[in-house]
Design an enzyme around this catalytic site. Structure first.
Site, PDB file in Angstrom:
ATOM      1  N   ASN A 190       9.634   4.338   2.260  1.00  0.00           N
ATOM      2  CA  ASN A 190       7.754   5.327   2.361  1.00  0.00           C
ATOM      3  C   ASN A 190       8.494   6.449   1.150  1.00  0.00           C
ATOM      4  O   ASN A 190       9.602   6.856   1.597  1.00  0.00           O
ATOM      5  CB  ASN A 190       8.007   4.507   3.560  1.00  0.00           C
TER       6      ASN A 190
ATOM      7  N   HIS B 241      12.951   6.908  -2.001  1.00  0.00           N
ATOM      8  CA  HIS B 241      12.248   7.129  -3.377  1.00  0.00           C
ATOM      9  C   HIS B 241      11.241   8.376  -3.365  1.00  0.00           C
ATOM     10  O   HIS B 241      10.034   7.204  -3.863  1.00  0.00           O
ATOM     11  CB  HIS B 241      10.935   5.395  -3.029  1.00  0.00           C
TER      12      HIS B 241
ATOM     13  N   SER C  43       9.383  -6.246   1.614  1.00  0.00           N
ATOM     14  CA  SER C  43       9.414  -7.385   0.704  1.00  0.00           C
ATOM     15  C   SER C  43      11.143  -7.344   0.462  1.00  0.00           C
ATOM     16  O   SER C  43      11.513  -8.772  -0.111  1.00  0.00           O
ATOM     17  CB  SER C  43       8.719  -7.764   0.170  1.00  0.00           C
TER      18      SER C  43
END
Ligand code: APR
Length: 232
Positions: free
Chosen positions: A88, A105, A177
């Site tokens: 996140n 990220h 996921s």
């Protein structure tokens, strides 16, 4: 010596704070073409569109706050040696009080050089709500850009994360996921026999690895349940 708990979080960790996930119903990639707003090619094609996509997500940070799941993970530092490895780009783990956080990220609240994004001399703070405009320059004179890892770019922080994963006494996956690499590949570096917990209301794209416990709950309730399980 506190047991080492390593937690890999994804967008689902922030869902209960009101931040959209990417691939679920109503997910961000259902509204925006990911190649256009989250890839290095998209940035070269239309940098202003990409800047504004992140300006909007940075503005959103002003209206959201950490949820119970973020807060419980921060509180776990009292009893465990905690490492949060997050995909996140929000700052909710920080705002909840977690201390060791590895952003794989990037971070919405930072800007960087578009010539060399990971040059620390030119990484600057961009406050929630602040915008980066075309024409704003980084310290090296290049266009200032969001400090975000786009598809097609390297993920340098994976090297920082690997040793923690290898040393983990417990490995926890919350709200991802497990579709995006190299983040999802961290699971393969967990030492054999290390208990693995997944906290996600839905099924997750991981082979049912031996020793995996799936808590089919949202992050807030799931972390509370995890804490009870670890106490046993
Ligand atoms: N609590 C926990 N998990 C949840 C919740 C919740 N309240 N709500 C949804 N989830 C789960 C979904 O079931 C799904 O497994 O969160 C996961 C979100 O998956 P994605 O939307 O694919 O997000 P993520 O895995 O973080 O994406 C990884 O893809 O586009 C890139 O850079 C982007 O970091 C992102 C990466």
């Amino acid at each position: 010596m506190k047991k080492k708990v390593v937690v890999l979080t994804g967008a689902g960790m922030s869902a209960e704070s009101g931040i959209a996930t990417f691939r679920g119903a109503g997910g961000l990639w259902g509204k925006y073409p990911v190649q256009q707003v989250a890839s290095i090619e998209g940035y070269h094609q239309d940098p202003e569109l990409v800047q504004n996509f992140y300006n909007e997500r940075r503005r959103e940070l002003m209206d959201v706050k950490p949820n119970k799941g973020h807060e419980l993970l921060a509180k776990m530092e009292e009893d465990y040696d905690m490492t949060i490895i997050t995909q996140n780009v929000d700052n909710l783990h920080e705002r909840a009080g977690s201390n060791r956080i590895i952003h794989l990220h990037g971070e919405l609240i930072k800007g960087c050089s578009s010539r060399n994004p990971y040059d620390p001399r030119f990484i600057v703070e961009i406050k929630p709500g602040e915008e980066i405009k075309m024409g704003d320059l980084a310290g090296d004179g290049s266009q200032l850009r969001p400090f975000i890892v786009w598809f097609g770019e390297a993920v340098p922080e994976i090297e920082t994360a690997l040793p923690y994963v290898r040393e983990a006494d417990y490995f926890v996956i919350i709200g991802t996921s497990m579709n995006v690499y190299p983040a999802a590949g961290l699971l393969h570096y967990v030492s054999y026999g290390t208990p693995i917990y997944v906290i996600d209301p839905n099924s997750v794209n991981v082979s049912d690895t031996k020793g995996m416990t799936h808590i089919h709950k949202g992050a807030s309730q799931g972390v509370a349940e995890l804490i009870e399980l670890l106490r046993k």
